[in-house]
Design an enzyme around this catalytic site. Structure first.
Site, PDB file in Angstrom:
ATOM      1  N   HIS A 169      -7.488   5.949  -0.289  1.00  6.16           N
ATOM      2  CA  HIS A 169      -8.563   7.007  -0.559  1.00  6.16           C
ATOM      3  C   HIS A 169      -9.743   6.085  -0.808  1.00  6.16           C
ATOM      4  CE1 HIS A 169      -6.177  10.598  -1.908  1.00  6.16           C
ATOM      5  NE2 HIS A 169      -5.145   9.579  -2.017  1.00  6.16           N
TER       6      HIS A 169
ATOM      7  N   HIS B 183      -1.537   5.714   2.945  1.00  4.68           N
ATOM      8  CA  HIS B 183      -2.921   6.087   3.257  1.00  4.68           C
ATOM      9  C   HIS B 183      -3.614   5.609   2.135  1.00  4.68           C
ATOM     10  CE1 HIS B 183      -1.228   9.553   0.887  1.00  4.68           C
ATOM     11  NE2 HIS B 183      -2.413   9.668   0.201  1.00  4.68           N
TER      12      HIS B 183
ATOM     13  N   GLY C 213       1.393   8.902  -8.186  1.00  9.87           N
ATOM     14  CA  GLY C 213       0.620  10.057  -7.744  1.00  9.87           C
ATOM     15  C   GLY C 213       0.552  10.373  -6.277  1.00  9.87           C
ATOM     16  N   GLN C 214       1.528   9.600  -5.536  1.00  5.68           N
ATOM     17  CA  GLN C 214       1.619   9.863  -4.206  1.00  5.68           C
ATOM     18  C   GLN C 214       2.233  11.229  -3.723  1.00  5.68           C
ATOM     19  OE1 GLN C 214       3.442   6.754  -1.930  1.00  5.68           O
ATOM     20  NE2 GLN C 214       2.907   7.793   0.076  1.00  5.68           N
TER      21      GLN C 214
ATOM     22  N   ILE D 195      -9.182  17.364   2.478  1.00  9.09           N
ATOM     23  CA  ILE D 195      -9.450  18.576   2.585  1.00  9.09           C
ATOM     24  C   ILE D 195      -9.627  18.947   1.022  1.00  9.09           C
ATOM     25  CG2 ILE D 195      -7.089  19.301   2.060  1.00  9.09           C
ATOM     26  CD1 ILE D 195      -7.139  21.313   4.554  1.00  9.09           C
TER      27      ILE D 195
HETATM   28  P1  5GP Z   1      -1.919  11.393  -2.227  1.00 13.60           P
HETATM   29  O1  5GP Z   1      -1.610  12.154  -3.649  1.00 13.60           O
HETATM   30  O2  5GP Z   1      -0.681  11.457  -1.413  1.00 13.60           O
HETATM   31  O3  5GP Z   1      -2.330   9.972  -2.435  1.00 13.60           O
HETATM   32  O4  5GP Z   1      -3.107  12.064  -1.393  1.00 13.60           O
HETATM   33  C1  5GP Z   1      -2.844  12.917  -0.379  1.00 13.60           C
HETATM   34  C2  5GP Z   1      -4.222  13.658  -0.162  1.00 13.60           C
HETATM   35  O5  5GP Z   1      -4.106  14.256   1.143  1.00 13.60           O
HETATM   36  C3  5GP Z   1      -4.788  14.481  -1.290  1.00 13.60           C
HETATM   37  O6  5GP Z   1      -6.069  14.069  -1.806  1.00 13.60           O
HETATM   38  C4  5GP Z   1      -5.012  15.808  -0.491  1.00 13.60           C
HETATM   39  O7  5GP Z   1      -6.238  16.528  -1.004  1.00 13.60           O
HETATM   40  C5  5GP Z   1      -4.984  15.343   0.938  1.00 13.60           C
HETATM   41  N1  5GP Z   1      -4.463  16.447   1.898  1.00 13.60           N
HETATM   42  C6  5GP Z   1      -3.415  17.039   1.817  1.00 13.60           C
HETATM   43  N2  5GP Z   1      -3.095  17.849   2.844  1.00 13.60           N
HETATM   44  C7  5GP Z   1      -4.190  17.615   3.778  1.00 13.60           C
HETATM   45  C8  5GP Z   1      -4.787  18.149   5.092  1.00 13.60           C
HETATM   46  O8  5GP Z   1      -3.900  18.843   5.692  1.00 13.60           O
HETATM   47  N3  5GP Z   1      -5.739  17.721   5.531  1.00 13.60           N
HETATM   48  C9  5GP Z   1      -6.675  16.678   4.817  1.00 13.60           C
HETATM   49  N4  5GP Z   1      -7.807  16.219   5.603  1.00 13.60           N
HETATM   50  N5  5GP Z   1      -6.345  16.263   3.744  1.00 13.60           N
HETATM   51  C10 5GP Z   1      -5.093  16.805   3.210  1.00 13.60           C
END
Ligand code: 5GP
Ligand code: ZN
Length: 128
Positions: free
Chosen positions: A116, A114, A107-108, A45
């Site tokens: 990236h 998941h 940084g999670q 997003i």
């Molecule tokens: P993390 O920091 O946990 O590795 O990454 C979480 C990712 O999820 C971030 O890049 C953030 O932009 C994405 N994200 C958070 N909320 C949403 C959402 O509601 N929809 C989508 N498509 N991505 C999201």
């Protein structure tokens, strides 16, 4: 019945409260780029690169730290699907990055495993 997971040393997390579980069940909409019986891949997003796809297992696993031998084929499958999506998104030849952020210091932010997939620009090293 509501399923609950008790992470190691952590608070109770209900899957009904998990953002990515809601995306997997489509109760929260997302832009899906790939889906099969074990995983879903969606556009981030808030993209950090021209191509920013999240690969999310359908099964709720809080983080890479919470995986086991039982998840071997799932973890391998995620990498193969990431390579396939990279080809489809035309970033495979120039190169791309596949990242897992694990835990707070990693940084999670969303506590559902998941990866990236980032591409379409030159990546920096070391990451911030
Ligand atoms: P993390 O920091 O946990 O590795 O990454 C979480 C990712 O999820 C971030 O890049 C953030 O932009 C994405 N994200 C958070 N909320 C949403 C959402 O509601 N929809 C989508 N498509 N991505 C999201
Ligand atoms: Zn979840």
């Amino acid at each position: 019945m509501q399923l609950e997971i008790l992470p190691e040393g952590g608070d109770r997390i209900s899957m009904s409260d998990c953002l990515f579980c809601k995306i997997v069940t489509k109760s929260i909409p997302s832009k899906i780029v790939y889906e099969d019986e074990t995983l879903i891949a969606i556009e981030d997003i808030n993209p950090s690169a021209p191509v920013h796809v999240l690969l999310i297992p359908k099964k709720h696993i809080a983080s890479l730290h919470d995986t086991s031998d039982a998840d071997k084929s799932l973890l391998g499958h995620i990498q193969l699907v990431a390579a396939q999506i990279a080809r489809e998104q035309n970033i495979a030849v120039d190169g791309y990055r596949l990242i897992n952020n694990c835990g707070t210091m990693g940084g999670q932010e969303v506590m559902h495993l998941h990866y990236h997939l980032l591409g379409g620009r030159e990546m920096l090293w070391p990451p911030g």
